[in-house]
Write a protein that holds these residues in place. Structure first.
Motif, PDB file in Angstrom:
ATOM      1  N   LYS A  87       2.367  -1.683  -9.518  1.00 24.37           N
ATOM      2  CA  LYS A  87       2.546  -2.267 -10.578  1.00 24.37           C
ATOM      3  C   LYS A  87       3.132  -3.445 -10.641  1.00 24.37           C
ATOM      4  O   LYS A  87       3.474  -4.206 -11.304  1.00 24.37           O
ATOM      5  N   TYR A  88       4.531  -3.439  -9.883  1.00 22.53           N
ATOM      6  CA  TYR A  88       5.353  -5.104 -10.152  1.00 22.53           C
ATOM      7  C   TYR A  88       4.562  -6.062  -9.433  1.00 22.53           C
ATOM      8  O   TYR A  88       4.919  -6.827  -9.230  1.00 22.53           O
ATOM      9  N   ASP A  89       4.043  -5.524  -7.929  1.00 26.26           N
ATOM     10  CA  ASP A  89       3.023  -6.938  -7.604  1.00 26.26           C
ATOM     11  C   ASP A  89       4.119  -7.778  -6.674  1.00 26.26           C
ATOM     12  O   ASP A  89       3.637  -8.804  -7.220  1.00 26.26           O
ATOM     13  N   GLU A  90       5.330  -7.788  -6.458  1.00 24.98           N
ATOM     14  CA  GLU A  90       5.651  -7.984  -5.739  1.00 24.98           C
ATOM     15  C   GLU A  90       5.704  -7.884  -4.013  1.00 24.98           C
ATOM     16  O   GLU A  90       6.129  -8.913  -3.283  1.00 24.98           O
ATOM     17  N   LEU A  91       4.678  -6.804  -3.959  1.00 29.93           N
ATOM     18  CA  LEU A  91       4.948  -6.575  -2.254  1.00 29.93           C
ATOM     19  C   LEU A  91       2.935  -6.733  -1.757  1.00 29.93           C
ATOM     20  O   LEU A  91       2.672  -5.465  -2.507  1.00 29.93           O
TER      21      LEU A  91
ATOM     22  N   LEU B 148       0.741  -3.976   0.260  1.00 29.84           N
ATOM     23  CA  LEU B 148      -0.351  -2.899   0.635  1.00 29.84           C
ATOM     24  C   LEU B 148       0.580  -3.278   1.972  1.00 29.84           C
ATOM     25  O   LEU B 148       0.948  -2.072   2.024  1.00 29.84           O
ATOM     26  N   SER B 149       0.481  -4.090   3.217  1.00 24.44           N
ATOM     27  CA  SER B 149       0.929  -3.958   4.137  1.00 24.44           C
ATOM     28  C   SER B 149       2.847  -3.411   3.979  1.00 24.44           C
ATOM     29  O   SER B 149       3.410  -2.851   5.278  1.00 24.44           O
ATOM     30  N   GLU B 150       3.132  -4.663   3.489  1.00 22.00           N
ATOM     31  CA  GLU B 150       5.012  -4.515   3.681  1.00 22.00           C
ATOM     32  C   GLU B 150       5.530  -3.462   1.912  1.00 22.00           C
ATOM     33  O   GLU B 150       6.071  -2.578   2.687  1.00 22.00           O
ATOM     34  N   ILE B 151       4.176  -2.595   1.526  1.00 19.24           N
ATOM     35  CA  ILE B 151       4.364  -1.551   0.505  1.00 19.24           C
ATOM     36  C   ILE B 151       4.875  -0.409   1.824  1.00 19.24           C
ATOM     37  O   ILE B 151       5.741   0.596   2.308  1.00 19.24           O
ATOM     38  N   ALA B 152       3.506  -0.604   2.520  1.00 24.80           N
ATOM     39  CA  ALA B 152       3.341   0.746   3.854  1.00 24.80           C
ATOM     40  C   ALA B 152       4.086   0.816   4.786  1.00 24.80           C
ATOM     41  O   ALA B 152       5.282   1.109   4.989  1.00 24.80           O
ATOM     42  N   ASP B 153       5.200  -0.270   4.705  1.00 27.78           N
ATOM     43  CA  ASP B 153       6.287  -0.421   5.800  1.00 27.78           C
ATOM     44  C   ASP B 153       7.387  -0.123   5.575  1.00 27.78           C
ATOM     45  O   ASP B 153       8.380   0.666   5.772  1.00 27.78           O
ATOM     46  N   LYS B 154       7.332  -0.506   3.501  1.00 22.13           N
ATOM     47  CA  LYS B 154       9.251  -0.106   3.365  1.00 22.13           C
ATOM     48  C   LYS B 154       8.713   0.726   3.008  1.00 22.13           C
ATOM     49  O   LYS B 154      10.004   2.181   3.215  1.00 22.13           O
ATOM     50  N   LEU B 155       7.566   2.109   2.484  1.00 24.33           N
ATOM     51  CA  LEU B 155       7.879   3.729   2.462  1.00 24.33           C
ATOM     52  C   LEU B 155       7.770   4.079   4.369  1.00 24.33           C
ATOM     53  O   LEU B 155       7.326   5.553   3.377  1.00 24.33           O
ATOM     54  N   GLY B 156       7.808   3.855   4.994  1.00 21.54           N
ATOM     55  CA  GLY B 156       7.761   4.489   6.386  1.00 21.54           C
ATOM     56  C   GLY B 156       5.657   5.020   6.528  1.00 21.54           C
ATOM     57  O   GLY B 156       5.672   5.988   6.915  1.00 21.54           O
ATOM     58  N   TYR B 157       4.879   4.412   5.635  1.00 23.73           N
ATOM     59  CA  TYR B 157       3.552   4.820   6.644  1.00 23.73           C
ATOM     60  C   TYR B 157       3.515   4.097   7.768  1.00 23.73           C
ATOM     61  O   TYR B 157       4.168   2.881   7.794  1.00 23.73           O
ATOM     62  N   SER B 158       2.569   5.048   8.295  1.00 27.00           N
ATOM     63  CA  SER B 158       2.251   4.405   9.939  1.00 27.00           C
ATOM     64  C   SER B 158       1.287   3.075  10.111  1.00 27.00           C
ATOM     65  O   SER B 158       1.649   2.870  10.765  1.00 27.00           O
ATOM     66  N   SER B 159       0.497   3.138   8.724  1.00 27.09           N
ATOM     67  CA  SER B 159      -0.100   2.570   8.452  1.00 27.09           C
ATOM     68  C   SER B 159      -1.225   1.905   7.022  1.00 27.09           C
ATOM     69  O   SER B 159      -0.554   2.575   6.440  1.00 27.09           O
ATOM     70  N   VAL B 160      -1.407   0.437   6.260  1.00 25.08           N
ATOM     71  CA  VAL B 160      -1.695   0.754   5.353  1.00 25.08           C
ATOM     72  C   VAL B 160      -3.327   1.753   5.592  1.00 25.08           C
ATOM     73  O   VAL B 160      -3.635   2.057   3.965  1.00 25.08           O
ATOM     74  N   GLN B 161      -3.917   2.085   5.890  1.00 20.01           N
ATOM     75  CA  GLN B 161      -5.265   2.483   6.660  1.00 20.01           C
ATOM     76  C   GLN B 161      -4.709   4.338   5.786  1.00 20.01           C
ATOM     77  O   GLN B 161      -4.622   4.912   5.066  1.00 20.01           O
TER      78      GLN B 161
END
Length: 93
Positions: free
Chosen positions: A43-47, A49-62
């Protein structure tokens, strides 16, 4: 078992108690919290999807995208395009 170490109770006891009180597993609760955080960050559109995945500890964007679609029924792109992003406050999840 971070939770078990912090609270000093057996993990199986904790998970059973949590499920009895909340009606969902601890794992499902954590996933729902993470998805709400993804919605917030989209919603805030600052990051991206790759950055969001990394920030939240997901193993990948997929993995993030698959989990997001499974929980919300929407792709992340479709969610971002919605005017009202249907985000729940984290304390309401």
């Amino acid at each position: 078992m971070i939770l078990q170490d912090k609270i000093k109770l057996d993990y199986h006891y904790l998970t059973g108690l949590f499920s009895a009180v909340e009606g969902i597993t601890i794992e499902k609760y954590v996933i729902l919290q993470r998805i709400e955080k993804v919605k917030e960050l989209l919603k805030y559109d600052e990051l991206n999807l790759s950055e969001i995945a990394d920030k939240l500890g997901y193993s990948s964007v997929q993995h993030l995208s698959q989990q997001f679609k499974k929980i919300t029924g929407l792709t992340t792109t479709h969610f971002k395009s919605l005017k009202d992003n249907q985000r729940k406050p984290l304390d309401k999840v």
